[in-house]
Design an enzyme around this catalytic site. Structure first.
Site, PDB file in Angstrom:
ATOM      1  N   ARG A   1       0.790  -1.118   0.002  1.00  0.00           N
ATOM      2  CA  ARG A   1       0.089  -0.137   0.038  1.00  0.00           C
ATOM      3  C   ARG A   1       0.817   1.144  -0.031  1.00  0.00           C
ATOM      4  O   ARG A   1       1.717   1.344   0.676  1.00  0.00           O
ATOM      5  CB  ARG A   1      -0.886   0.036   1.367  1.00  0.00           C
ATOM      6  CG  ARG A   1      -1.923  -0.962   1.004  1.00  0.00           C
ATOM      7  CD  ARG A   1      -2.903  -0.521   2.318  1.00  0.00           C
ATOM      8  NE  ARG A   1      -3.713  -1.879   2.633  1.00  0.00           N
ATOM      9  CZ  ARG A   1      -4.500  -2.529   1.938  1.00  0.00           C
ATOM     10  NH1 ARG A   1      -5.047  -1.552   1.040  1.00  0.00           N
ATOM     11  NH2 ARG A   1      -5.145  -3.597   2.501  1.00  0.00           N
ATOM     12  N   ASP A   2       0.514   2.277  -0.773  1.00  0.00           N
ATOM     13  CA  ASP A   2       1.113   3.455  -0.721  1.00  0.00           C
ATOM     14  C   ASP A   2       0.976   4.221   0.534  1.00  0.00           C
ATOM     15  O   ASP A   2      -0.208   4.200   1.264  1.00  0.00           O
ATOM     16  CB  ASP A   2       0.689   4.567  -1.881  1.00  0.00           C
ATOM     17  CG  ASP A   2       1.640   5.569  -1.985  1.00  0.00           C
ATOM     18  OD1 ASP A   2       2.408   5.768  -3.118  1.00  0.00           O
ATOM     19  OD2 ASP A   2       2.001   6.535  -1.058  1.00  0.00           O
ATOM     20  N   ILE A   3       2.077   4.769   1.345  1.00  0.00           N
ATOM     21  CA  ILE A   3       1.882   5.328   2.632  1.00  0.00           C
ATOM     22  C   ILE A   3       1.082   6.722   2.824  1.00  0.00           C
ATOM     23  O   ILE A   3       0.496   6.984   3.582  1.00  0.00           O
ATOM     24  CB  ILE A   3       3.335   5.632   3.189  1.00  0.00           C
ATOM     25  CG1 ILE A   3       3.403   5.420   4.555  1.00  0.00           C
ATOM     26  CG2 ILE A   3       4.004   6.582   2.620  1.00  0.00           C
ATOM     27  CD1 ILE A   3       4.537   5.508   5.336  1.00  0.00           C
TER      28      ILE A   3
ATOM     29  N   ASN B   1       5.353   7.501 -12.588  1.00  0.00           N
ATOM     30  CA  ASN B   1       6.119   8.930 -12.583  1.00  0.00           C
ATOM     31  C   ASN B   1       7.367   8.457 -13.106  1.00  0.00           C
ATOM     32  O   ASN B   1       8.074   7.644 -12.473  1.00  0.00           O
ATOM     33  CB  ASN B   1       5.993   9.581 -11.225  1.00  0.00           C
ATOM     34  CG  ASN B   1       4.704   9.738 -10.903  1.00  0.00           C
ATOM     35  OD1 ASN B   1       3.688  10.148 -11.457  1.00  0.00           O
ATOM     36  ND2 ASN B   1       4.517   9.792  -9.465  1.00  0.00           N
TER      37      ASN B   1
ATOM     38  N   HIS C   1       8.314   1.707 -10.039  1.00  0.00           N
ATOM     39  CA  HIS C   1       7.301   1.102  -9.504  1.00  0.00           C
ATOM     40  C   HIS C   1       6.180   1.970 -10.115  1.00  0.00           C
ATOM     41  O   HIS C   1       5.885   2.767 -10.840  1.00  0.00           O
ATOM     42  CB  HIS C   1       7.174   1.577  -8.163  1.00  0.00           C
ATOM     43  CG  HIS C   1       7.363   3.143  -7.869  1.00  0.00           C
ATOM     44  ND1 HIS C   1       8.516   3.743  -7.835  1.00  0.00           N
ATOM     45  CD2 HIS C   1       6.290   3.981  -7.687  1.00  0.00           C
ATOM     46  CE1 HIS C   1       8.422   5.060  -7.856  1.00  0.00           C
ATOM     47  NE2 HIS C   1       7.131   5.249  -7.766  1.00  0.00           N
TER      48      HIS C   1
ATOM     49  N   HIS D   1       2.026   2.982  -9.653  1.00  0.00           N
ATOM     50  CA  HIS D   1       1.027   3.413  -9.090  1.00  0.00           C
ATOM     51  C   HIS D   1      -0.283   2.863  -9.361  1.00  0.00           C
ATOM     52  O   HIS D   1      -0.602   3.202 -10.578  1.00  0.00           O
ATOM     53  CB  HIS D   1       0.787   4.968  -8.748  1.00  0.00           C
ATOM     54  CG  HIS D   1       1.975   5.797  -8.044  1.00  0.00           C
ATOM     55  ND1 HIS D   1       2.010   6.045  -6.752  1.00  0.00           N
ATOM     56  CD2 HIS D   1       3.255   5.895  -8.763  1.00  0.00           C
ATOM     57  CE1 HIS D   1       3.077   6.734  -6.536  1.00  0.00           C
ATOM     58  NE2 HIS D   1       3.865   6.510  -7.641  1.00  0.00           N
TER      59      HIS D   1
HETATM   60  P1  5GP Z   1       6.893   8.434  -6.568  1.00  0.00           P
HETATM   61  O1  5GP Z   1       6.984   9.627  -6.129  1.00  0.00           O
HETATM   62  O2  5GP Z   1       8.595   8.098  -6.984  1.00  0.00           O
HETATM   63  O3  5GP Z   1       6.348   7.955  -7.744  1.00  0.00           O
HETATM   64  O4  5GP Z   1       6.395   7.262  -5.527  1.00  0.00           O
HETATM   65  C1  5GP Z   1       6.929   6.971  -4.687  1.00  0.00           C
HETATM   66  C2  5GP Z   1       5.691   6.556  -3.533  1.00  0.00           C
HETATM   67  O5  5GP Z   1       6.157   5.806  -2.455  1.00  0.00           O
HETATM   68  C3  5GP Z   1       4.931   7.797  -2.905  1.00  0.00           C
HETATM   69  O6  5GP Z   1       3.655   7.932  -3.391  1.00  0.00           O
HETATM   70  C4  5GP Z   1       5.209   7.542  -1.489  1.00  0.00           C
HETATM   71  O7  5GP Z   1       3.834   7.982  -0.645  1.00  0.00           O
HETATM   72  C5  5GP Z   1       5.308   6.103  -1.124  1.00  0.00           C
HETATM   73  N1  5GP Z   1       6.198   5.781  -0.215  1.00  0.00           N
HETATM   74  C6  5GP Z   1       7.310   6.519   0.223  1.00  0.00           C
HETATM   75  N2  5GP Z   1       7.947   6.039   1.372  1.00  0.00           N
HETATM   76  C7  5GP Z   1       7.114   4.925   1.533  1.00  0.00           C
HETATM   77  C8  5GP Z   1       7.133   3.914   2.666  1.00  0.00           C
HETATM   78  O8  5GP Z   1       8.179   3.949   3.635  1.00  0.00           O
HETATM   79  N3  5GP Z   1       6.034   2.965   2.697  1.00  0.00           N
HETATM   80  C9  5GP Z   1       5.082   2.945   1.688  1.00  0.00           C
HETATM   81  N4  5GP Z   1       4.298   2.263   1.753  1.00  0.00           N
HETATM   82  N5  5GP Z   1       5.115   3.734   0.554  1.00  0.00           N
HETATM   83  C10 5GP Z   1       5.850   4.721   0.716  1.00  0.00           C
END
Ligand code: 5GP
Length: 115
Positions: free
Chosen positions: A30-32, A87, A100, A102
């Protein structure tokens, strides 16, 4: 040697995070900071690809496996319909340079476009 990414550390159990899918080469969490009713991250276990363009060029089958895992998760956690967002680049909002996807699902509206 490259530092383990935040996702690799979650996969290895160094940082807490529920693993929602786990195949030979892909996992999901899950996204945090969820931006939709269902907001999961579908992640290759390898961190060798920084973004989806590198992954598509280097291992298209792994990219296809991510899509298949996303579809299964969208069926399990929502109605099977979903958005998949990669992204790509800091200017596009990428903050973790371990590729990754989303996965957004479950009652989406236009505002859920930005993950
Ligand atoms: P990006 O911004 O690189 O496309 O996505 C990275 C995603 O990782 C963000 O949406 C952020 O909320 C998520 N994220 C960052 N740190 C953590 C974490 O420690 N645990 C989880 N589950 N998600 C994280």
């Amino acid at each position: 040697m490259t530092e383990p990414s935040i996702f690799t550390r979650i996969l290895n159990g160094e940082i807490p995070g529920e693993i929602l899918a786990d195949t030979d080469r892909v996992f999901a969490i899950r996204d945090i900071a969820p931006q939709a009713p269902v907001h999961l991250l579908v992640i290759p276990k390898t961190q060798e690809y920084r973004d989806v363009t590198e992954l598509a060029a280097g291992d298209p089958e792994l990219l296809a496996e991510m899509v298949a895992v996303a579809k299964d998760l969208a069926t399990e956690h929502a109605d099977g319909e979903f958005r998949l967002i990669f992204n790509t680049g800091a200017g596009a909002g990428q903050t973790v340079f371990h590729v990754h996807a989303h996965l957004l699902a479950g009652g989406l509206d236009e505002k859920s476009l930005g993950a």
